[in-house]
Scaffold this active site. Structure first.
Site, short mmCIF file in Angstrom:
data_model
loop_
_atom_site.label_atom_id
_atom_site.label_comp_id
_atom_site.label_asym_id
_atom_site.label_seq_id
_atom_site.Cartn_x
_atom_site.Cartn_y
_atom_site.Cartn_z
N ALA A 166 -3.55 24.47 56.26
CA ALA A 166 -3.34 23.32 57.17
C ALA A 166 -2.08 23.59 58.00
O ALA A 166 -1.14 22.80 58.03
CB ALA A 166 -3.24 22.00 56.40
N LEU A 167 -2.11 24.73 58.67
CA LEU A 167 -0.90 25.27 59.29
C LEU A 167 -0.47 24.46 60.50
O LEU A 167 -1.28 23.94 61.24
CB LEU A 167 -1.15 26.72 59.70
CG LEU A 167 -1.56 27.66 58.56
CD1 LEU A 167 -1.71 29.09 59.08
CD2 LEU A 167 -0.58 27.62 57.40
N HIS A 168 0.86 24.39 60.67
CA HIS A 168 1.45 23.75 61.83
C HIS A 168 2.58 24.63 62.32
O HIS A 168 2.81 25.73 61.79
CB HIS A 168 1.93 22.34 61.48
CG HIS A 168 2.79 22.27 60.24
ND1 HIS A 168 3.99 22.90 60.15
CD2 HIS A 168 2.58 21.69 59.02
CE1 HIS A 168 4.53 22.69 58.97
NE2 HIS A 168 3.69 21.97 58.24
N GLN A 192 0.34 22.94 40.92
CA GLN A 192 1.51 22.21 41.39
C GLN A 192 1.18 20.79 41.81
O GLN A 192 2.03 20.10 42.38
CB GLN A 192 2.21 22.98 42.52
CG GLN A 192 1.45 23.05 43.82
CD GLN A 192 2.10 24.00 44.80
OE1 GLN A 192 2.14 25.21 44.59
NE2 GLN A 192 2.63 23.47 45.89
N SER A 206 1.98 19.20 56.62
CA SER A 206 0.51 19.09 56.61
C SER A 206 0.10 17.68 56.20
O SER A 206 -0.98 17.22 56.56
CB SER A 206 -0.09 20.10 55.62
OG SER A 206 0.39 21.40 55.90
N ARG A 207 0.96 16.99 55.46
CA ARG A 207 0.62 15.63 55.00
C ARG A 207 0.83 14.58 56.08
O ARG A 207 0.40 13.43 55.90
CB ARG A 207 1.43 15.28 53.75
CG ARG A 207 0.99 16.09 52.53
CD ARG A 207 1.66 15.62 51.26
NE ARG A 207 1.03 16.17 50.06
CZ ARG A 207 1.47 17.25 49.39
NH1 ARG A 207 2.54 17.90 49.79
NH2 ARG A 207 0.82 17.68 48.31
N LYS A 217 12.56 22.98 54.80
CA LYS A 217 11.90 21.67 54.66
C LYS A 217 11.74 21.30 53.19
O LYS A 217 11.96 20.15 52.80
CB LYS A 217 10.54 21.75 55.36
CG LYS A 217 9.51 20.74 54.94
CD LYS A 217 9.86 19.36 55.45
CE LYS A 217 8.77 18.35 55.25
NZ LYS A 217 8.20 18.30 53.91
N ASP A 218 11.36 22.28 52.37
CA ASP A 218 11.21 22.06 50.93
C ASP A 218 12.44 22.68 50.26
O ASP A 218 12.37 23.75 49.66
CB ASP A 218 9.91 22.68 50.44
CG ASP A 218 8.72 22.07 51.17
OD1 ASP A 218 8.34 20.94 50.84
OD2 ASP A 218 8.21 22.69 52.12
N HIS A 268 4.95 26.34 59.72
CA HIS A 268 4.43 27.58 59.11
C HIS A 268 4.48 28.73 60.11
O HIS A 268 4.83 29.86 59.77
CB HIS A 268 2.97 27.40 58.70
CG HIS A 268 2.71 26.31 57.70
ND1 HIS A 268 2.08 25.14 58.03
CD2 HIS A 268 2.97 26.23 56.37
CE1 HIS A 268 1.96 24.38 56.96
NE2 HIS A 268 2.50 25.01 55.93
P1 AMP Z 1 3.23 24.44 52.43
O1 AMP Z 1 1.99 24.95 53.11
O2 AMP Z 1 3.49 23.00 52.65
O3 AMP Z 1 3.29 24.87 50.98
O4 AMP Z 1 4.45 25.19 53.13
C1 AMP Z 1 4.49 26.59 53.22
C2 AMP Z 1 5.85 27.00 53.70
O5 AMP Z 1 6.11 26.43 54.99
C3 AMP Z 1 6.97 26.53 52.78
O6 AMP Z 1 7.95 27.55 52.68
C4 AMP Z 1 7.50 25.33 53.52
O7 AMP Z 1 8.85 25.03 53.23
C5 AMP Z 1 7.34 25.77 54.95
N1 AMP Z 1 7.35 24.60 55.84
C6 AMP Z 1 6.59 23.48 55.73
N2 AMP Z 1 6.90 22.59 56.70
C7 AMP Z 1 7.89 23.16 57.42
C8 AMP Z 1 8.68 22.74 58.55
N3 AMP Z 1 8.48 21.54 59.13
N4 AMP Z 1 9.62 23.57 59.02
C9 AMP Z 1 9.83 24.78 58.44
N5 AMP Z 1 9.13 25.24 57.38
C10 AMP Z 1 8.19 24.44 56.88
#
Ligand code: AMP
Length: 275
Positions: free
Chosen positions: A23-25, A52, A181-182, A144-145, A28
């Protein structure tokens, strides 16, 4: 995947990994572009990791636009996408009940670890598996996380993974909401209220810049901002040591971080900012 990565390494190439749940933005893709620019080979994983997610969380409804994700990664110059299903990822183990875990005890049990028991253990375990499968020299994680980033950095140090963890600043919408993604779960009124997390953190940073060093006072200033959006239910607001994530009482010049988590309707949002 492991054979491919080992071959690339034998050829002397540097592999940069971007682990994702899909669900890339733009957040990512910012990680992907960094990896593309800094490494010979850029690889990404797309895996919605059951380990998780808590039992009442959004594992089933988590968005999975797989073809679109692959297209976006291809456009960002990705050399390989690893997208296993849970049966492949957890092999002989039952994905709901594997036998081996990676647990970063203190860091994994505070903040997110309290609200989402087992979450950071699930993250650390799957990231360790991805490191062993994908054999990167560098791995890119979003700030972000923030707690997740600290857990992974600690794991890499404790377990001697020969991998450099590269933190990437949070990408935001123009109104300050961190991309996630949420965010697609948010109804229009919820989406309008959600930037209050960012506004409250900016207020906290401003108070500190104006000379306030008492964390309680900074917390009160942030609470006044949160009160402007009564439909946003704060779960925690913490001002912590940027490395240990332990609560601070006063700002004493050490690097510090604001961590926030809130519910907007049924959607849980987290964010953070350096203070
Ligand atoms: P996720 O798909 O949510 O597990 O995120 C994958 C990676 O993308 C993780 O390292 C997140 O911290 C990073 N990420 C998610 N949202 C953002 C954002 N808004 N800015 C920068 N990195 C992000």
């Amino acid at each position: 995947m492991q054979k491919l990565s080992l071959r690339w390494r034998c050829e002397g190439r540097c592999i940069g990994l971007v682990p994702t749940m899909g669900a890339l933005h733009e957040g990512h893709l910012t990680l992907a572009r960094r990896a593309r620019a800094e490494c010979d080979m850029m690889v990404a994983s797309i895996f919605v990791n059951p380990l998780q997610f808590g039992v009442h969380e959004d594992l089933d409804k988590y968005p999975r636009p797989f073809e679109r994700d692959c297209q976006l990664l291809r456009e960002a110059g990705c050399d390989a996408i690893f997208a296993p299903d849970a049966a492949v990822m957890y092999g002989k183990s039952d994905p709901a009940d594997p036998q081996t875990f990676v647990e970063v005890s203190m860091l994994g049990e505070m903040w997110e670890g309290v609200v989402r028991p087992g979450h950071l253990r699930g993250v650390a375990t799957v990231v360790a598996k991805l490191f062993n499968i994908m054999q990167p020299q560098r791995a890119y994680f979003g700030e972000k996380d923030y707690q997740q980033l600290k857990v992974i950095e600690h794991m890499v140090e404790d377990l001697n993974f020969p991998i450099e963890i590269v933190p990437v600043p949070t990408v935001r919408e123009s109104d300050g909401l961190a991309l996630s993604s949420r965010n697609t779960y948010l109804a229009p009124a919820e989406r309008a209220a959600a930037p209050v997390l960012h506004r409250a953190m900016c207020e906290g940073v401003q108070a500190a810049q104006d000379g306030e060093t008492e964390v309680a006072a900074i917390g009160e200033a942030m609470a006044r901002v949160f009160a402007t959006e009564p439909d946003v239910a704060v779960q925690y607001v913490a001002i912590v040591d940027a490395q240990t994530l332990e609560s601070l009482e006063t700002l004493d010049g050490r690097p510090a971080r604001i961590l926030v988590a809130a519910r907007v309707g049924h959607t849980r949002l987290i964010d953070n900012m350096a203070i």
